[in-house]
Design a protein around this motif. Structure first.
Motif, PDB file in Angstrom:
ATOM      1  N   MET A   1       0.849  -1.208   0.000  1.00  0.00           N
ATOM      2  CA  MET A   1       0.000   0.000   0.000  1.00  0.00           C
ATOM      3  C   MET A   1       0.881   1.253   0.000  1.00  0.00           C
ATOM      4  N   ASP A   2       0.393   2.320  -0.594  1.00  0.00           N
ATOM      5  CA  ASP A   2       1.108   3.583  -0.685  1.00  0.00           C
ATOM      6  C   ASP A   2       1.157   4.249   0.697  1.00  0.00           C
ATOM      7  N   THR A   3       2.365   4.643   1.141  1.00  0.00           N
ATOM      8  CA  THR A   3       2.548   5.200   2.481  1.00  0.00           C
ATOM      9  C   THR A   3       1.751   6.481   2.697  1.00  0.00           C
ATOM     10  N   LEU A   4       1.824   7.414   1.755  1.00  0.00           N
ATOM     11  CA  LEU A   4       1.085   8.671   1.883  1.00  0.00           C
ATOM     12  C   LEU A   4      -0.412   8.412   1.929  1.00  0.00           C
ATOM     13  N   LYS A   5      -0.896   7.547   1.041  1.00  0.00           N
ATOM     14  CA  LYS A   5      -2.334   7.286   0.989  1.00  0.00           C
ATOM     15  C   LYS A   5      -2.834   6.652   2.280  1.00  0.00           C
ATOM     16  N   SER A   6      -2.034   5.759   2.851  1.00  0.00           N
ATOM     17  CA  SER A   6      -2.401   5.139   4.129  1.00  0.00           C
ATOM     18  C   SER A   6      -2.375   6.168   5.259  1.00  0.00           C
ATOM     19  N   ALA A   7      -1.350   7.022   5.258  1.00  0.00           N
ATOM     20  CA  ALA A   7      -1.196   8.027   6.318  1.00  0.00           C
ATOM     21  C   ALA A   7      -2.352   9.030   6.299  1.00  0.00           C
ATOM     22  N   PHE A   8      -2.722   9.475   5.107  1.00  0.00           N
ATOM     23  CA  PHE A   8      -3.814  10.445   5.023  1.00  0.00           C
ATOM     24  C   PHE A   8      -5.148   9.790   5.349  1.00  0.00           C
ATOM     25  N   ALA A   9      -5.331   8.542   4.911  1.00  0.00           N
ATOM     26  CA  ALA A   9      -6.552   7.807   5.259  1.00  0.00           C
ATOM     27  C   ALA A   9      -6.691   7.708   6.769  1.00  0.00           C
ATOM     28  N   SER A  10      -5.579   7.422   7.453  1.00  0.00           N
ATOM     29  CA  SER A  10      -5.587   7.314   8.910  1.00  0.00           C
ATOM     30  C   SER A  10      -5.987   8.635   9.559  1.00  0.00           C
ATOM     31  N   ARG A  11      -5.501   9.734   9.017  1.00  0.00           N
ATOM     32  CA  ARG A  11      -5.835  11.058   9.557  1.00  0.00           C
ATOM     33  C   ARG A  11      -7.313  11.389   9.345  1.00  0.00           C
ATOM     34  N   LEU A  12      -7.865  11.005   8.200  1.00  0.00           N
ATOM     35  CA  LEU A  12      -9.285  11.233   7.955  1.00  0.00           C
ATOM     36  C   LEU A  12     -10.146  10.460   8.954  1.00  0.00           C
ATOM     37  N   LEU A  13      -9.737   9.240   9.239  1.00  0.00           N
ATOM     38  CA  LEU A  13     -10.478   8.419  10.189  1.00  0.00           C
ATOM     39  C   LEU A  13     -10.418   9.006  11.596  1.00  0.00           C
ATOM     40  N   LYS A  14      -9.275   9.574  11.961  1.00  0.00           N
ATOM     41  CA  LYS A  14      -9.098  10.124  13.307  1.00  0.00           C
ATOM     42  C   LYS A  14     -10.011  11.321  13.572  1.00  0.00           C
ATOM     43  N   ILE A  15     -10.379  12.058  12.523  1.00  0.00           N
ATOM     44  CA  ILE A  15     -11.283  13.205  12.735  1.00  0.00           C
ATOM     45  C   ILE A  15     -12.730  12.851  12.341  1.00  0.00           C
ATOM     46  N   ASN A  16     -12.981  11.550  12.168  1.00  0.00           N
ATOM     47  CA  ASN A  16     -14.325  11.067  11.810  1.00  0.00           C
ATOM     48  C   ASN A  16     -14.854  11.683  10.510  1.00  0.00           C
ATOM     49  N   ALA A  17     -13.956  11.852   9.551  1.00  0.00           N
ATOM     50  CA  ALA A  17     -14.362  12.378   8.244  1.00  0.00           C
ATOM     51  C   ALA A  17     -14.969  11.280   7.373  1.00  0.00           C
ATOM     52  N   ILE A  18     -14.834  10.029   7.808  1.00  0.00           N
ATOM     53  CA  ILE A  18     -15.410   8.900   7.084  1.00  0.00           C
ATOM     54  C   ILE A  18     -16.684   8.466   7.792  1.00  0.00           C
ATOM     55  N   LYS A  19     -17.782   8.471   7.079  1.00  0.00           N
ATOM     56  CA  LYS A  19     -19.072   8.095   7.660  1.00  0.00           C
ATOM     57  C   LYS A  19     -19.573   6.800   7.008  1.00  0.00           C
ATOM     58  N   LEU A  20     -20.043   5.878   7.830  1.00  0.00           N
ATOM     59  CA  LEU A  20     -20.562   4.603   7.338  1.00  0.00           C
ATOM     60  C   LEU A  20     -21.982   4.408   7.859  1.00  0.00           C
ATOM     61  N   GLN A  21     -22.958   4.360   6.930  1.00  0.00           N
ATOM     62  CA  GLN A  21     -24.369   4.206   7.311  1.00  0.00           C
ATOM     63  C   GLN A  21     -25.068   3.235   6.362  1.00  0.00           C
ATOM     64  N   PRO A  22     -24.772   1.924   6.449  1.00  0.00           N
ATOM     65  CA  PRO A  22     -25.390   0.972   5.525  1.00  0.00           C
ATOM     66  C   PRO A  22     -26.909   0.884   5.650  1.00  0.00           C
ATOM     67  N   ASN A  23     -27.451   1.167   6.834  1.00  0.00           N
ATOM     68  CA  ASN A  23     -28.895   1.068   7.031  1.00  0.00           C
ATOM     69  C   ASN A  23     -29.629   2.387   6.796  1.00  0.00           C
ATOM     70  N   ASN A  24     -28.885   3.439   6.651  1.00  0.00           N
ATOM     71  CA  ASN A  24     -29.471   4.762   6.389  1.00  0.00           C
ATOM     72  C   ASN A  24     -28.578   5.484   5.386  1.00  0.00           C
ATOM     73  N   PRO A  25     -28.564   5.001   4.141  1.00  0.00           N
ATOM     74  CA  PRO A  25     -27.584   5.483   3.164  1.00  0.00           C
ATOM     75  C   PRO A  25     -27.716   6.962   2.826  1.00  0.00           C
ATOM     76  N   PHE A  26     -26.576   7.529   2.487  1.00  0.00           N
ATOM     77  CA  PHE A  26     -26.516   8.917   2.047  1.00  0.00           C
ATOM     78  C   PHE A  26     -27.015   9.003   0.603  1.00  0.00           C
ATOM     79  N   THR A  27     -27.516  10.169   0.227  1.00  0.00           N
ATOM     80  CA  THR A  27     -27.872  10.423  -1.171  1.00  0.00           C
ATOM     81  C   THR A  27     -26.915  11.462  -1.723  1.00  0.00           C
TER      82      THR A  27
END
Length: 210
Positions: A1-27
């Motif tokens: 895996m790409d180091t930068l891409k993993s590092a930035f993904a980790s930072r996005l997760l830490k500030i809850n920028a990733i939302k997962l709602q399979p039962n109430n999907p976004f439009t």
């Protein structure tokens, strides 16, 4: 895996920028239903992370598009980072509206580009690629050359990859779907059943909720 891409993904997760709602999907604006949403504009509220994104976008541009003469941000999400990047590179900055202003000068591009300029477009997120490539078209219609696009995140949909290939635009992103899902699974942000839902959705996002 790409180091930068993993590092930035980790930072996005830490500030809850990733939302997962399979039962109430976004439009999405496209009308697609999605169990997954990446709100990377939240990075603007965290000075250290905002600076990190700016620096990595600058490095990406210098590495891939060193001949750049101007920066264009896509309204509205990429205006702040685009301006920050242009400032860091000491280059002219414009932003591109999704449609012409309905009063005054009725501008589609705000700011000034000189004919023949080599422009890099800054985007915050790539889904279908439609709005991003409309901005490219507007700049090309302004007698300038779009030499590439940089973005914080892409879902990597085949429809977007084809659209960018057809438009002959090189896209470089700081992170993407694969790295975000990989980091989310590693850290327990999601579990294996969530990954199954996400992968099923990504196979055919236009019809997933049907």
């Amino acid at each position: 895996m790409d180091t930068l891409k993993s590092a930035f993904a980790s930072r996005l997760l830490k500030i809850n920028a990733i939302k997962l709602q399979p039962n109430n999907p976004f439009t999405w604006a496209s009308g697609w239903k999605s169990p997954f949403y990446c709100d990377n504009r939240k990075t603007l509220s965290y000075p250290e992370l905002r600076n990190y994104v700016k620096i990595e976008l600058v490095h990406t541009i210098l590495d891939h598009f060193p001949e750049v003469e101007a920066i264009a941000g896509v309204a509205t999400g990429a205006i702040p980072q685009g301006a920050l990047v242009a400032d860091a590179l000491n280059l002219p900055f414009v932003y591109v509206r999704n449609k012409p202003k309905d009063h005054g000068l009725e501008n589609l591009i705000e700011g000034e580009l000189k004919a023949g300029m080599k422009v890099v477009v800054v985007e915050d997120l790539i889904s279908t690629g439609g709005s991003s490539l409309k901005a490219v078209e507007a700049i090309r219609n302004n007698a300038c050359e779009v030499i590439g696009m940089v973005a914080s995140y892409t879902y990597g949909f085949p429809v977007a990859k084809k659209a960018f290939k057809d438009a002959q635009i090189k896209l470089v992103t700081l992170t993407d779907y694969e790295h975000v899902v990989d980091e989310a699974l590693k850290t327990g942000y999601i579990d294996d059943s969530d990954v199954e839902v996400l992968h099923e959705w990504r196979k055919d996002p236009a019809h997933w909720d049907e």
